[in-house]
Design an enzyme around this catalytic site. Structure first.
Site, short mmCIF file in Angstrom:
data_model
loop_
_atom_site.label_atom_id
_atom_site.label_comp_id
_atom_site.label_asym_id
_atom_site.label_seq_id
_atom_site.Cartn_x
_atom_site.Cartn_y
_atom_site.Cartn_z
CE1 TYR A 35 33.59 47.09 39.01
CE2 TYR A 35 34.68 48.98 38.02
CZ TYR A 35 34.50 47.61 38.11
OH TYR A 35 35.22 46.76 37.30
CG HIS A 40 33.62 45.77 47.10
ND1 HIS A 40 33.79 45.38 48.42
CD2 HIS A 40 34.71 45.28 46.44
CE1 HIS A 40 34.91 44.71 48.54
NE2 HIS A 40 35.49 44.63 47.37
CE1 TYR A 85 38.42 48.78 38.48
CE2 TYR A 85 40.62 49.22 37.62
CZ TYR A 85 39.25 49.15 37.45
OH TYR A 85 38.70 49.47 36.23
CG ASN A 87 43.06 44.40 43.70
OD1 ASN A 87 43.08 45.51 43.18
ND2 ASN A 87 43.21 43.28 43.02
CG ASN A 133 41.07 41.17 48.14
OD1 ASN A 133 41.68 40.41 48.89
ND2 ASN A 133 40.35 40.73 47.12
#
Length: 208
Positions: A35, A40, A85, A87, A133
């Protein structure tokens, strides 16, 4: 303008010690190398840059984050990225606030923003989360939306691409070249928020 100086108390060897409460600057992202280059994760990229500029490295913290204590403009600052993560960012942020005794007024969250043009920075305190989120999780965990945000524009997805898929894609080669300027500017904006009122920093950053 006279700046507020927050105080905290803790005990060392049974003796009460007072000092200035730290700022907590949190950059949002998802954990893991797969990631790391995602849109993000631009908030986490900013924290990595701040650590590098301070000549330190982030270390695992029991709150569920990577964190480091540094000084900016002579005052204590904790920089961190949750290892949860996106959220589930709220739990680590609330845990860091408790551990370091950082008040809500000194919480700065750096995050990606779909509704802002790529390579544009916007600052605000409080307000809605815009469907983000990570912010929703933080607001729920700390019990308030009244914290500072450094909003790093990533722009809207092209065509009919799902925004959820867009934010989990890596920046393009052209965008990565722009990040060389954008990430340091976001780091500077976060640092300015620790020494100047929000309106003053907005006047500088939003004029760019």
């Amino acid at each position: 303008m006279r700046y507020l100086r927050w105080r905290f108390r803790h005990h060392v060897n049974g003796r009460e010690v007072t000092g200035e409460a730290p700022w907590l600057i949190v950059g949002l992202g998802n954990p893991g190398p797969q990631y790391a280059g995602n849109r993000h994760n631009v908030g986490a990229m900013v924290i990595d840059r701040m650590a590098r500029d301070a000549g330190t490295s982030l270390r695992a913290h029991k709150a569920g984050a990577l964190a480091a204590s540094i000084r900016l403009a002579g005052q204590p600052v904790v920089i961190a990225t949750p290892t949860s993560y996106m959220n589930e960012s709220g739990g680590p942020v609330a845990g860091l606030m408790r551990f370091f005794k950082a008040p809500l007024e000194r919480l700065i969250v750096v995050h990606d923003e779909l509704d802002i043009e790529f390579a544009t920075l916007r600052l605000k305190r409080s307000g809605g989360e815009g469907g983000h989120n990570g912010l929703k999780s933080i607001s729920k965990s700390v019990g308030s939306k009244d914290y500072l945000r450094v909003r790093v524009g990533i722009g809207r997805p092209p065509g009919r691409m799902d925004p959820a898929a867009y934010v989990l894609k890596n920046f393009t080669a052209t965008e990565r070249a722009e990040l060389e300027f954008l990430v340091p500017e976001a780091a500077e904006a976060a640092e300015l928020l620790t020494v100047k009122p929000l309106n003053d920093v907005q006047n500088v950053v939003h004029a760019r």
